[in-house]
Design an enzyme around this catalytic site. Structure first.
Site, PDB file in Angstrom:
ATOM      1  N   SER A 169      -2.683 -12.763   3.635  1.00  0.00           N
ATOM      2  CA  SER A 169      -3.146 -12.500   2.265  1.00  0.00           C
ATOM      3  C   SER A 169      -2.045 -12.855   1.255  1.00  0.00           C
ATOM      4  CB  SER A 169      -3.577 -11.044   2.104  1.00  0.00           C
ATOM      5  OG  SER A 169      -2.614 -10.177   2.633  1.00  0.00           O
ATOM      6  N   LYS A 214       0.795  -1.222   0.000  1.00  0.00           N
ATOM      7  CA  LYS A 214       0.000   0.000   0.000  1.00  0.00           C
ATOM      8  C   LYS A 214       0.834   1.283   0.000  1.00  0.00           C
ATOM      9  CE  LYS A 214      -3.560  -0.082  -0.440  1.00  0.00           C
ATOM     10  NZ  LYS A 214      -4.706  -0.418  -1.316  1.00  0.00           N
TER      11      LYS A 214
END
Lengths: 92, 296
Positions: free
Chosen positions: B257, B40
Site C-alpha cells: 500500500s 495505525k
C-alpha cells in the site's frame, strides 16, 4: 462436471449480486474461463492484459490453495467448491 | 529514570524525500517507523487512551475490534504493554505475518469469512460487542472520531512543520479513511489551497492489503468525500513494481500500500510545477509482506 464458484462480496456487483455461481468445468482454468464468459465484466478483474490470472487472486479448491496443487491446471470433480479470495482489504 | 512507555514512541516520524524523474518534489511520511510498524499506531493509541480517559476501558474489559491486521497489531502491542487483553475479528485471508505477529503479542484472533473481507470482520465485531457489553471495550475504528483526529492533531501538523508550510498536495489511500480524512481536513484548514487527493485501487478485487475500494464496502462513519480533490487509481501490479523499486533504489523496505501511495504521488507530481510539494504516507513495513512471492 458441475462445480460451484464462491465469490467475494467485492465481485458480486458483476454477478448480479450472486455469491455463488455454478459452472461446468474439468479444471480450475476452465471454471474461471466459463465464469468470465457468463459474466464478461468480471474478466478484467481476474485476468491481466496477457490473459493470465492476476497474481494476487487466491483460488482455493475445497479450502486448499491451488498454488499447493496444480495451479490453474488443477483437476475438478463433480460437486467441488472453488473460492476466489482477494488479498485482504480492510480497515487496516 | 524516565517513565517512558511504548505509547510515547508513536508519531514524530521522519519526512523523507523521494528521487523522482522531474516535476514537483515528493516527500514520504515514514509511518512504518512507528513502534508496531505501521501508521495505525496513531489511531489505535488515540482510541485506547480515549477509552481509558472516558472510563469505557476499565474493569478488566478486553479491547475488541475488527481489523485487517495493522490496527490489530497496534492494539495488540499496546494491550500487551498495558496489561489489557485484546480480541480481534480478522478475515481468515489476512496474511501469515500478521497472524504470527498478533500471536506473538498474545492477542486472540476470531477468524471471519474471507469472502466477506473487512465487512465480515466489522459485522462480527459489532455482534460480539453487542452481545457482551460487560466483557469488551469496542473502539470501532470505522466510527471512532479519535481515529481521524489522531491525524488531524498529529500527522497533519508534523507534515506542515516538516515541509516548512510548503506542502501543496497530499495523497493517500484509504482503509477506514482515518489517515486521509484527518490529515486532509487539518491541512486544508492550515492552507485552503492545499489539494488532497485519495489513491484508490483500480479494481474492487486487488492486492493492496489494507486499502478498501470504497464503492463496494460499508463506509466509515467519518468518510467525507468533500475533502477529495480528484482521485488517482492504481493497479496492484504497478504498486508492487513501485514497492520493489522503493527498496532497491531508495532504501525504503515498505509494504504494497506504501508502493501504491508513492506511485500515485509520483504520477501527480509529474504533472505539477517544480516548486510544488507532494506528500504521501508509507503505511507499513515490508517485513509484514515477506511471504509474498513478489520479492523473489
Amino acid at each position: 462436471m458441475a462445480i460451484t464458484i464462491q465469490l467475494p462480496t467485492a465481485l458480486r456487483t458483476f454477478t448480479d449480486g450472486l455469491s455463488e455461481v455454478s459452472v461446468e468445468a474439468a479444471t480450475i482454468d476452465e471454471a474461471l474461463r466459463q465464469l468470465t464468459k457468463n459474466y464478461a465484466d468480471l474478466k478484467r478483474h481476474l485476468f491481466d492484459d496477457s490473459d493470465k490470472l492476476r497474481s494476487f487472486v487466491n483460488v482455493y479448491l475445497n479450502d486448499e490453495d491451488i498454488r499447493s496443487q496444480n495451479g490453474v491446471g488443477t483437476a475438478l470433480k463433480q460437486g467441488d467448491t472453488v473460492m476466489l479470495i482477494p488479498a485482504i482489504a480492510g480497515g487496516r | 529514570m524516565q517513565n517512558t512507555t511504548i505509547l510515547d514512541a508513536v508519531g514524530n516520524t521522519p519526512l523523507l524525500p523521494i528521487k523522482t524523474g522531474g516535476g514537483a518534489s515528493v516527500f514520504v511520511k515514514a509511518e512504518f517507523l512507528n513502534p508496531s510498524g505501521s501508521v495505525k499506531d496513531r489511531a489505535a493509541r488515540a482510541m485506547i487512551l480515549d477509552g481509558v480517559r472516558s472510563g469505557k476501558l476499565a474493569g478488566g474489559k478486553a479491547i475488541l475490534d475488527a481489523t485487517s491486521g495493522n490496527t490489530g497489531i497496534a492494539y495488540a502491542m499496546f494491550g500487551a504493554s498495558m496489561g489489557i487483553p485484546v480480541v480481534l475479528c480478522l478475515p481468515a485471508n489476512a496474511n501469515k505475518e500478521r497472524k504470527r505477529i498478533l500471536k506473538a503479542y498474545g492477542a486472540e484472533i476470531v477468524p471471519t469469512n474471507p469472502l466477506e473481507s473487512s465487512d465480515g470482520a466489522l459485522l462480527k465485531a459489532r455482534e460480539l460487542a453487542a452481545a457482551n457489553p460487560e466483557k469488551y471495550f469496542y473502539p470501532d475504528q470505522y466510527n471512532n472520531d479519535e481515529n481521524w483526529r489522531a491525524h488531524y492533531n498529529g500527522t497533519a501538523l508534523e507534515i506542515w512543520e516538516q515541509t516548512e508550510h510548503k506542502i501543496t498536495h497530499f495523497v493517500a489511500g484509504m482503509g477506514t479513511s482515518g489517515t486521509f480524512i484527518g490529515t486532509s481536513r487539518r491541512l486544508k484548514e492550515l492552507n485552503p489551497n492545499i489539494k488532497t487527493v485519495p489513491m484508490q485501487p483500480a479494481s474492487p478485487l486487488h492486492g493492496l492489503e489494507g486499502m478498501r475500494y470504497q464503492e463496494t464496502v460499508i463506509p466509515a462513519g467519518f468518510y467525507d468525500k468533500s475533502l477529495f480533490d480528484g482521485q488517482i487509481d492504481v493497479t496492484t501490479e504497478d504498486s508492487k513494481r513501485m514497492t520493489i523499486e522503493l527498496a532497491k533504489t531508495q532504501g525504503l523496505f515498505v509494504g504494497i500500500s506504501s508502493g501504491a501511495n508513492v506511485l500515485a504521488a509520483t504520477r501527480l507530481a509529474a504533472m505539477l510545477p517544480e516548486d510544488n510539494v507532494v506528500v504521501t504516507i508509507l503505511c507499513d513495513s515490508g517485513f509484514r509482506y515477506l511471504s509474498d512471492e513478489m520479492w523473489d
